[in-house]
Design an enzyme around this catalytic site. Sequence first.
Site, mmCIF file in Angstrom:
data_model
loop_
_atom_site.group_PDB
_atom_site.id
_atom_site.type_symbol
_atom_site.label_atom_id
_atom_site.label_comp_id
_atom_site.label_asym_id
_atom_site.label_seq_id
_atom_site.Cartn_x
_atom_site.Cartn_y
_atom_site.Cartn_z
ATOM 1 N N ASN A 9 22.259 -1.862 -6.920
ATOM 2 C CA ASN A 9 21.753 -2.076 -5.567
ATOM 3 C C ASN A 9 21.546 -0.705 -4.934
ATOM 4 O O ASN A 9 22.499 -0.017 -4.590
ATOM 5 C CB ASN A 9 22.787 -2.901 -4.776
ATOM 6 N N LYS A 11 20.330 -0.018 -2.137
ATOM 7 C CA LYS A 11 20.491 -0.039 -0.675
ATOM 8 C C LYS A 11 19.332 0.718 -0.004
ATOM 9 O O LYS A 11 18.211 0.683 -0.503
ATOM 10 C CB LYS A 11 21.874 0.497 -0.284
ATOM 11 N N HIS A 96 24.824 -9.932 1.076
ATOM 12 C CA HIS A 96 25.571 -8.690 0.855
ATOM 13 C C HIS A 96 26.430 -8.390 2.078
ATOM 14 O O HIS A 96 26.044 -8.688 3.213
ATOM 15 C CB HIS A 96 24.599 -7.541 0.579
ATOM 16 N N GLU A 98 26.894 -5.814 3.728
ATOM 17 C CA GLU A 98 26.228 -5.050 4.798
ATOM 18 C C GLU A 98 25.307 -5.959 5.619
ATOM 19 O O GLU A 98 25.154 -5.766 6.828
ATOM 20 C CB GLU A 98 25.477 -3.858 4.184
ATOM 21 N N GLU A 168 32.393 -8.875 -4.057
ATOM 22 C CA GLU A 168 32.430 -7.499 -3.576
ATOM 23 C C GLU A 168 33.435 -7.401 -2.431
ATOM 24 O O GLU A 168 33.079 -7.688 -1.264
ATOM 25 C CB GLU A 168 31.047 -7.069 -3.084
ATOM 26 N N GLY A 174 31.692 1.437 -1.326
ATOM 27 C CA GLY A 174 31.371 2.777 -0.841
ATOM 28 C C GLY A 174 32.577 3.597 -0.439
ATOM 29 O O GLY A 174 32.442 4.639 0.199
ATOM 30 N N SER A 214 32.619 0.241 -5.629
ATOM 31 C CA SER A 214 33.034 1.502 -6.246
ATOM 32 C C SER A 214 33.138 1.431 -7.774
ATOM 33 O O SER A 214 34.014 2.054 -8.375
ATOM 34 C CB SER A 214 34.351 2.004 -5.630
#
Length: 256
Positions: A9, A11, A96, A98, A168, A174, A214
């Site tokens: 991904n 992003k 996701h 985010e 996730e 991240g 990660s």
Amino acid sequence: MRRYLISGNWKMNTTRATAVELAKALVSGAAAATDQVDVLIFPPAPYLIPVQDAVAGSAIQVGGQNAYFAAPGAFTGEVALDMLQDIGCESVLVGHSERRHVFGETDELINQKVKAGLEKGFQVVLCVGELIEERQAQQTEAVLDRQMAGGLAGVSAEQMASIVIAYEPVWAIGTGHTASPEQAESAHAHLRSWLTSHYNAQVAEATRILYGGSVKASNAAELLGQPNVDGALVGGASLKAADFLPIIEAGVNAAG
Ligand code: 13P
């Protein structure tokens, strides 16, 4: 037997030039690997077409990071599933963290996207995962149950053949704080048992559950070696071929 899926991904990263360069490096570096594992990349929307051109003729798949469920029309700033389909995308990422936590997407909206994606014939990668405070409050499984029930409401057992789940944990995205293999396996096993109780054993056995948060070359083998981890959804480490190719290789080794 579930086939491993190693996905990247990207992003809101890359330029047109670096996206194409990365895609080309993956084509040359992963040619043999795609015989044994699926490789799927999610570039930013403006670069989907040049990246598709760069991977043309290879087995690398290209999907959309997001899409709106409605038919094309007055939805400024959104990308329609029809548009992804029009340019040849067969996969879409939905829910996701985010999208949930930066853009406020609810389980209801995510469910509309999931159902619209399935109706149009997409492979839908549905992301779920708990916040750190939810984990600390022993709420992880309750959060996953809520996100699964919300995201998959109205999805039939037959349609589940086109669903991939990505676990996730938000605290691992991240941050460099990967879930331990035991933490990942425990969440994945829980998700699989959810699939057994809400669908059936066959659906649970066939559905791929990816881990994201990660993932790097140094931890991929151990994570992918867990019995219920069927692939990876990689963010930062998917932005350089030198980082992502060894993760694909770890998938090949886990598959072999
Ligand atoms: P990182 O690999 O950068 O933690 O991101 C994970 C992720 O969000 C993939 O969708």
